[in-house]
Design an enzyme around this catalytic site. Sequence first.
Site, PDB file in Angstrom:
ATOM      1  N   ASN A   1       0.805  -1.223   0.000  1.00 17.41           N
ATOM      2  CA  ASN A   1       0.000   0.000   0.000  1.00 17.41           C
ATOM      3  C   ASN A   1       0.839   1.275   0.000  1.00 17.41           C
ATOM      4  O   ASN A   1       0.372   2.323  -0.435  1.00 17.41           O
ATOM      5  CB  ASN A   1      -0.927  -0.018   1.232  1.00 17.41           C
ATOM      6  CG  ASN A   1      -1.596   1.316   1.479  1.00 17.41           C
ATOM      7  OD1 ASN A   1      -2.444   1.748   0.711  1.00 17.41           O
ATOM      8  ND2 ASN A   1      -1.193   1.994   2.557  1.00 17.41           N
TER       9      ASN A   1
ATOM     10  N   TYR B   1       5.394   9.343  -9.898  1.00 19.09           N
ATOM     11  CA  TYR B   1       4.294   8.597  -9.270  1.00 19.09           C
ATOM     12  C   TYR B   1       3.546   7.794 -10.328  1.00 19.09           C
ATOM     13  O   TYR B   1       3.221   6.609 -10.121  1.00 19.09           O
ATOM     14  CB  TYR B   1       3.353   9.559  -8.547  1.00 19.09           C
ATOM     15  CG  TYR B   1       2.284   8.880  -7.721  1.00 19.09           C
ATOM     16  CD1 TYR B   1       2.578   8.377  -6.458  1.00 19.09           C
ATOM     17  CD2 TYR B   1       0.980   8.740  -8.189  1.00 19.09           C
ATOM     18  CE1 TYR B   1       1.603   7.748  -5.684  1.00 19.09           C
ATOM     19  CE2 TYR B   1       0.010   8.114  -7.431  1.00 19.09           C
ATOM     20  CZ  TYR B   1       0.321   7.625  -6.178  1.00 19.09           C
ATOM     21  OH  TYR B   1      -0.651   7.000  -5.423  1.00 19.09           O
TER      22      TYR B   1
ATOM     23  N   LYS C   1       3.316   3.604 -10.425  1.00 17.23           N
ATOM     24  CA  LYS C   1       2.041   2.874 -10.427  1.00 17.23           C
ATOM     25  C   LYS C   1       1.849   2.084 -11.724  1.00 17.23           C
ATOM     26  O   LYS C   1       1.294   0.979 -11.701  1.00 17.23           O
ATOM     27  CB  LYS C   1       0.881   3.845 -10.200  1.00 17.23           C
ATOM     28  CG  LYS C   1       0.881   4.485  -8.816  1.00 17.23           C
ATOM     29  CD  LYS C   1       0.884   3.451  -7.702  1.00 17.23           C
ATOM     30  CE  LYS C   1       0.759   4.073  -6.325  1.00 17.23           C
ATOM     31  NZ  LYS C   1       0.828   3.059  -5.239  1.00 17.23           N
TER      32      LYS C   1
ATOM     33  N   THR D   1      -6.871  11.954   1.585  1.00 13.59           N
ATOM     34  CA  THR D   1      -5.723  11.651   2.442  1.00 13.59           C
ATOM     35  C   THR D   1      -4.715  12.785   2.388  1.00 13.59           C
ATOM     36  O   THR D   1      -4.900  13.779   1.685  1.00 13.59           O
ATOM     37  CB  THR D   1      -5.032  10.359   1.974  1.00 13.59           C
ATOM     38  OG1 THR D   1      -4.563  10.561   0.627  1.00 13.59           O
ATOM     39  CG2 THR D   1      -5.984   9.177   2.000  1.00 13.59           C
TER      40      THR D   1
END
Length: 258
Positions: A91, A163, A167, A200
Amino acid sequence: MSHPQHLTILTGASRGMGLAMAEQMLSPDRLLLCISRNTNDALEATAKRANAPLTQWSQDLADTAGAAKRLQVWLQAQAPKSLASATLINNAGVLTTIGPLESAPTDGLINALRVGLEAPMLLTAAFLRVTGEWVNTGWRGPRKVLNISSGLGRHAMAGQASYCAAKAGMDHFTRGSALDEAEKPFGAKLVSLAPGVIDTDMQTQLRAGDPAQFPALARFIGLKEQGQLSSPEQAAKQVLAWLDRPDFGAQPVADVRD
């Protein structure tokens, strides 16, 4: 004889959706190992109240080889006959400085790729290696790897090339490893899952970006203002429900919104 426990390993468990997942998985019949840069005292207290087995490691996942070795040694010390299943949830992830690739600090790029791609690959390799040895001795519990991906791995965005790359790499190594495991009689099931857009610290970081460096800024501000962000608790519930699906692994790259 005690009832077999479910073994779950979770990275990035000290805050955000990772913390929400850890809280929702706490149970007397689950052996939960949480790996994060920092441990969480409140999670520890919650586990004790629930009589739920919890181990927390303070581990910098940028030390990819060290983290993988530590996990391998720990897994080798477990007794598979006492376990009903084994699951790894990768995660953890980090953003670099928001802006074009050439403006990102070199150490930030290295850290983002180590934590976001290299660590999940090495941890997955260690997990598959040891649990595969369990299978070879006759253990037949289900083995699962759930990689927490992002829509940005499938649809690029200006200002976060590292990023997006991490991913996208996570998605594709999941596909490759799933093919490897499908060749084995009792192979593990792997899924790289996009969890939707979640409220978040990462979203806060994106909304604080410089509009001159981050063309997508208005979109992320709009998502917040229009109430389109899932809470960490909602997202965790959806992700864990996907993990429990009977067809987990049939679609190695997926999105909770599908």
